[in-house]
Design an enzyme around this catalytic site. Structure first.
Site, PDB file in Angstrom:
ATOM      1  CD  GLU A  86      -2.881  -1.318   0.203  1.00 42.94           C
ATOM      2  OE1 GLU A  86      -2.851  -0.514  -0.759  1.00 42.94           O
ATOM      3  OE2 GLU A  86      -3.691  -2.250   0.288  1.00 42.94           O
ATOM      4  CG  HIS A 105      -4.204  -0.186   5.813  1.00 42.31           C
ATOM      5  ND1 HIS A 105      -5.573  -0.213   5.791  1.00 42.31           N
ATOM      6  CD2 HIS A 105      -3.810  -1.313   5.170  1.00 42.31           C
ATOM      7  CE1 HIS A 105      -5.979  -1.303   5.161  1.00 42.31           C
ATOM      8  NE2 HIS A 105      -4.925  -1.997   4.777  1.00 42.31           N
ATOM      9  CG  HIS A 107      -6.795  -5.770   7.334  1.00 45.16           C
ATOM     10  ND1 HIS A 107      -6.447  -6.836   6.521  1.00 45.16           N
ATOM     11  CD2 HIS A 107      -6.434  -4.656   6.655  1.00 45.16           C
ATOM     12  CE1 HIS A 107      -5.893  -6.382   5.405  1.00 45.16           C
ATOM     13  NE2 HIS A 107      -5.857  -5.058   5.459  1.00 45.16           N
ATOM     14  CE1 TYR A 130     -18.586  11.827  23.566  1.00 44.57           C
ATOM     15  CE2 TYR A 130     -17.207  13.435  22.460  1.00 44.57           C
ATOM     16  CZ  TYR A 130     -17.404  12.541  23.488  1.00 44.57           C
ATOM     17  OH  TYR A 130     -16.430  12.347  24.416  1.00 44.57           O
ATOM     18  CG  HIS A 172      -8.723  -3.309   2.456  1.00 42.26           C
ATOM     19  ND1 HIS A 172      -8.001  -2.976   1.322  1.00 42.26           N
ATOM     20  CD2 HIS A 172      -7.797  -3.638   3.382  1.00 42.26           C
ATOM     21  CE1 HIS A 172      -6.721  -3.142   1.556  1.00 42.26           C
ATOM     22  NE2 HIS A 172      -6.575  -3.537   2.806  1.00 42.26           N
ATOM     23  CE1 TYR A 225     -10.817  16.815  25.151  1.00 37.99           C
ATOM     24  CE2 TYR A 225     -11.779  15.650  23.298  1.00 37.99           C
ATOM     25  CZ  TYR A 225     -11.267  15.641  24.572  1.00 37.99           C
ATOM     26  OH  TYR A 225     -11.234  14.474  25.278  1.00 37.99           O
TER      27      TYR A 225
HETATM   28  P1  13P Z   1       1.564  -5.292   3.226  1.00 40.48           P
HETATM   29  O1  13P Z   1       2.102  -6.434   4.054  1.00 40.48           O
HETATM   30  O2  13P Z   1       2.131  -5.329   1.823  1.00 40.48           O
HETATM   31  O3  13P Z   1       1.745  -3.973   3.908  1.00 40.48           O
HETATM   32  O4  13P Z   1       0.009  -5.532   3.011  1.00 40.48           O
HETATM   33  C1  13P Z   1      -0.863  -5.657   4.093  1.00 40.48           C
HETATM   34  C2  13P Z   1      -2.202  -5.045   3.791  1.00 40.48           C
HETATM   35  O5  13P Z   1      -2.948  -4.833   4.721  1.00 40.48           O
HETATM   36  C3  13P Z   1      -2.589  -4.706   2.410  1.00 40.48           C
HETATM   37  O6  13P Z   1      -3.719  -3.907   2.382  1.00 40.48           O
END
Ligand code: 13P
Length: 227
Positions: A86, A105, A107, A130, A172, A225
């Site tokens: 990514e 990022h 999951h 809120y 995702h 805040y």
């Molecule tokens: P990478 O290990 O390449 O960072 O990929 C993990 C991921 O969450 C792809 O969206």
């Protein structure tokens, strides 16, 4: 220190239930030798096996060698290390948003599940609480689906992040940015907590929503805040 903090961030995401296994990635804005760039976690390497040498530095004008969405690895750093799949998404956020210094990022289970629902993909997580304002607006938007690691996914996330600090990603996960890694990590955790809360409220018949005027007041207060 920055590289250690990125590994610690990945480990913390997993420990706090905001991610699992080798999913997700993190980056920080990092200038080097007068060039604008970023430090990003490597691709497909578990956080508990990652060392600081594995963290990859990329220039903000990095271009993939195999075409826009070419086969991976699309780019490697000077040492031949492969950045997160990514990397485009991280790079494009630093280019588009001067104030962003870190990107996380992940999951997370609840947010990722909600991001598979048509209603969430169309309207995001509504203002049932809120703290939705922590993501920067009256809802938490969901970026349109595109294959992981593609320019199309980066474009979808940049659009969903317009004026925002966090979003869901359809089928995702989530993305959060901050003025530092700790802030981005804390926001990612907050988004998952909100997703869990929204899921629970739906199970109990569906939440009432805060109205536009109230969310306006909350956002106003957040400006001082939590700037
Ligand atoms: P990478 O290990 O390449 O960072 O990929 C993990 C991921 O969450 C792809 O969206």
């Amino acid at each position: 220190q920055a590289r250690s903090a990125m590994i610690a961030c990945g480990l913390a995401l997993n420990r706090r239930g905001v991610n699992q296994g080798k999913a997700g990635n993190a980056s920080v804005r990092w200038h080097r030798g007068g060039r604008d760039g970023l430090l990003v976690t490597p691709s497909a390497l578990p956080y508990d096996r990652m060392s600081i040498e594995d963290i990859v530095w990329l220039s903000l004008d990095a271009e993939p060698s195999g075409g826009a969405d070419g086969p991976m690895p699309a780019v490697v750093d000077a040492q031949g290390r492969v950045p997160s799949s990514e990397w485009r998404l991280h790079r494009d956020l630093y280019v588009a948003r001067d104030e962003v210094a870190a990107v996380v990022h992940a999951h997370p289970p609840h947010a990722s599940a909600l991001a598979c629902l048509p209603a969430i993909q169309a309207g995001g997580i509504p203002p049932f609480h809120y703290m939705v304002a922590a993501a920067g607006g009256r809802d938490i938007r969901c970026a349109a689906y595109a294959t992981f690691g593609t320019q199309a996914l980066s474009d979808a996330v940049i659009a969903a992040m317009h004026g925002r600090r966090a979003c869901l990603m359809a089928h995702h996960g989530i993305l959060a940015v901050g003025a530092g890694l700790a802030a981005a990590l804390a926001l990612a955790e907050e988004v998952e907590a909100l997703a869990r809360g929204y899921h629970l409220a739906r199970l109990h018949g569906g939440p009432a929503l805060l109205d536009d005027a109230e969310m306006g007041r909350v956002l106003e207060r957040f400006a001082s805040y939590r700037p």
